[in-house]
Design a protein around this motif. Structure first.
Motif, PDB file in Angstrom:
ATOM      1  N   ASN A   1       0.813  -1.222   0.000  1.00  0.00           N
ATOM      2  CA  ASN A   1       0.000   0.000   0.000  1.00  0.00           C
ATOM      3  C   ASN A   1       0.848   1.276   0.000  1.00  0.00           C
ATOM      4  O   ASN A   1       0.694   2.140   0.864  1.00  0.00           O
ATOM      5  CB  ASN A   1      -0.934   0.000   1.217  1.00  0.00           C
ATOM      6  N   PRO A   2       1.748   1.446  -0.983  1.00  0.00           N
ATOM      7  CA  PRO A   2       2.673   2.586  -0.961  1.00  0.00           C
ATOM      8  C   PRO A   2       2.071   3.868  -1.530  1.00  0.00           C
ATOM      9  O   PRO A   2       1.100   3.839  -2.288  1.00  0.00           O
ATOM     10  CB  PRO A   2       3.817   2.106  -1.853  1.00  0.00           C
ATOM     11  N   ASP A   3       2.672   4.974  -1.153  1.00  0.00           N
ATOM     12  CA  ASP A   3       2.343   6.263  -1.774  1.00  0.00           C
ATOM     13  C   ASP A   3       3.176   6.490  -3.026  1.00  0.00           C
ATOM     14  O   ASP A   3       2.788   7.256  -3.911  1.00  0.00           O
ATOM     15  CB  ASP A   3       2.614   7.401  -0.783  1.00  0.00           C
ATOM     16  N   ALA A   4       4.341   5.852  -3.075  1.00  0.00           N
ATOM     17  CA  ALA A   4       5.229   5.976  -4.224  1.00  0.00           C
ATOM     18  C   ALA A   4       6.031   4.688  -4.371  1.00  0.00           C
ATOM     19  O   ALA A   4       6.184   3.928  -3.408  1.00  0.00           O
ATOM     20  CB  ALA A   4       6.164   7.173  -4.064  1.00  0.00           C
ATOM     21  N   ILE A   5       6.523   4.456  -5.568  1.00  0.00           N
ATOM     22  CA  ILE A   5       7.247   3.221  -5.872  1.00  0.00           C
ATOM     23  C   ILE A   5       8.562   3.563  -6.569  1.00  0.00           C
ATOM     24  O   ILE A   5       8.583   4.346  -7.524  1.00  0.00           O
ATOM     25  CB  ILE A   5       6.417   2.302  -6.789  1.00  0.00           C
TER      26      ILE A   5
ATOM     27  N   GLY B   1       1.224   7.659 -11.348  1.00  0.00           N
ATOM     28  CA  GLY B   1       2.495   8.221 -11.793  1.00  0.00           C
ATOM     29  C   GLY B   1       3.497   8.516 -10.699  1.00  0.00           C
ATOM     30  O   GLY B   1       4.523   9.146 -10.950  1.00  0.00           O
ATOM     31  N   HIS B   2       3.222   8.048  -9.493  1.00  0.00           N
ATOM     32  CA  HIS B   2       4.160   8.266  -8.387  1.00  0.00           C
ATOM     33  C   HIS B   2       5.186   7.127  -8.368  1.00  0.00           C
ATOM     34  O   HIS B   2       5.209   6.298  -7.452  1.00  0.00           O
ATOM     35  CB  HIS B   2       3.407   8.362  -7.058  1.00  0.00           C
ATOM     36  N   ARG B   3       6.002   7.072  -9.389  1.00  0.00           N
ATOM     37  CA  ARG B   3       6.937   5.963  -9.559  1.00  0.00           C
ATOM     38  C   ARG B   3       8.207   6.427 -10.264  1.00  0.00           C
ATOM     39  O   ARG B   3       8.213   7.415 -10.999  1.00  0.00           O
ATOM     40  CB  ARG B   3       6.283   4.843 -10.362  1.00  0.00           C
ATOM     41  N   LEU B   4       9.250   5.670 -10.009  1.00  0.00           N
ATOM     42  CA  LEU B   4      10.559   5.990 -10.587  1.00  0.00           C
ATOM     43  C   LEU B   4      11.294   4.689 -10.864  1.00  0.00           C
ATOM     44  O   LEU B   4      11.374   3.812 -10.003  1.00  0.00           O
ATOM     45  CB  LEU B   4      11.375   6.849  -9.607  1.00  0.00           C
ATOM     46  N   THR B   5      11.824   4.552 -12.067  1.00  0.00           N
ATOM     47  CA  THR B   5      12.691   3.427 -12.418  1.00  0.00           C
ATOM     48  C   THR B   5      14.002   4.002 -12.929  1.00  0.00           C
ATOM     49  O   THR B   5      14.018   4.749 -13.913  1.00  0.00           O
ATOM     50  CB  THR B   5      12.063   2.538 -13.506  1.00  0.00           C
TER      51      THR B   5
ATOM     52  N   ILE C   1       8.763  12.274  -6.923  1.00  0.00           N
ATOM     53  CA  ILE C   1       7.638  11.373  -7.214  1.00  0.00           C
ATOM     54  C   ILE C   1       6.738  11.156  -6.003  1.00  0.00           C
ATOM     55  O   ILE C   1       5.686  10.522  -6.114  1.00  0.00           O
ATOM     56  CB  ILE C   1       8.129  10.007  -7.732  1.00  0.00           C
ATOM     57  N   VAL C   2       7.146  11.649  -4.843  1.00  0.00           N
ATOM     58  CA  VAL C   2       6.344  11.446  -3.622  1.00  0.00           C
ATOM     59  C   VAL C   2       5.254  12.513  -3.579  1.00  0.00           C
ATOM     60  O   VAL C   2       5.539  13.702  -3.649  1.00  0.00           O
ATOM     61  CB  VAL C   2       7.238  11.531  -2.366  1.00  0.00           C
TER      62      VAL C   2
END
Length: 285
Positions: free
Chosen positions: A216-220, A247-251, A274-275
């Motif tokens: 249950n994250p706010d960002a990934i 869209g709260h994600r980063l790779t 992204i947070v």
């Protein structure tokens, strides 16, 4: 007399500079740690490098031209000694211990620095490397710049502190791993005032559909050991999470995120960006 004193001070300063330059010119350094290699390049001391290990990827053009001596946890004796180094700079993670000892017995000065797991320890490591490569003034300037940048990122975190972040490591043959407590990923999140979304995990653990759903994250954040190692189509449970969908994600590259080197402020900012601000899943509980 004041003029003579000033002149003598200037002459003494020049002599010290010449001695330092001479010492640097005689160095043949093997760097066995990606972040340490980055620091040496950032301090413009890469002319002292005789070789690097396989965790050293940045800057790409610079390290590409240097001999590779293997992986820092499995350093080969012959591979290191064949480069005729005067000094091996690495971390306490380097091994095997017997190889490190034999390198030392061969007359190579071995320096094993602590692993950096905070902003303060990262800045201290830059200072230490600056001393080792005779670039004290440059390291002092880099530390001051990096400290200011980190402070700016922390200001950006206003209203985002306490958000839950799921951090995954795409590690090639090891698959996709959850970054739990006691990891450099967890340390990076802590430095930003963020909460690890899988606090029950210790170290790096294989990711599962169930673990992803309950996180249950706010960002990934997905850290790739090499570009393209994470295939999002293989992880529908992850891509269906609201944080991913919104869209709260980063790779991005694992060494960039987890190296705690000269790019630390950039890594922190990449995550801060992204947070989401405002109410988090932690607040909603």
């Amino acid at each position: 007399m004041p003029l003579i004193s000033t002149a003598l001070t200037a002459v003494f300063g020049v002599l010290l500079s010449l001695v330092a330059a001479s010492a640097a010119a005689q160095e043949r350094i093997v760097s066995a740690d990606g972040a340490i290699t980055e620091i040496i390049f950032a301090l413009d001391a890469d002319d002292q490098l005789a070789g690097v290990d396989t965790t050293s990827h940045y800057p790409p053009d610079g390290v590409a031209a240097l001999p590779k001596v293997g992986y820092l946890r499995a350093l080969p004796l012959e591979g290191v000694l064949s480069l005729q180094p005067t000094r091996l700079i690495t971390t306490t993670e380097a091994g095997p211990a017997k190889t490190i000892e034999r390198i030392r017995d061969a007359g190579v000065q071995v320096v094993q620095l602590p692993v950096a797991l905070s902003a303060d320890s990262a800045l201290e490591r830059i200072t230490n490397v600056g001393q080792l490569v005779h670039r004290e003034a440059a390291s002092e300037k880099l530390v001051a710049t990096l400290r200011d940048q980190i402070d700016q990122v922390k200001l950006q975190m206003h209203g985002k502190s306490g958000a839950r972040v799921l951090f995954l490591l795409a590690a090639g043959d090891h698959g996709v791993m959850l970054a739990g407590t006691g990891t450099s990923a967890d340390a990076l999140l802590t430095s930003l005032g963020l909460v690890n979304a899988v606090p029950e995990a210790s170290g790096y653990k294989p990711a599962s559909r169930e673990a992803l759903l309950v996180s249950n994250p706010d960002a990934i954040v997905v850290a790739e050991a090499r570009p393209g190692q994470f295939r999002e189509q293989d992880w529908p449970a992850l891509t269906r999470l609201p944080a991913w969908q919104n869209g709260h994600r980063l790779t991005t590259n694992a060494m960039f995120l987890l190296g705690f080197g000269p790019r630390l402020a950039d890594a922190m900012k990449a995550i801060a960006d992204i947070v989401p601000a405002g109410e988090t899943t932690a607040d909603a509980r």
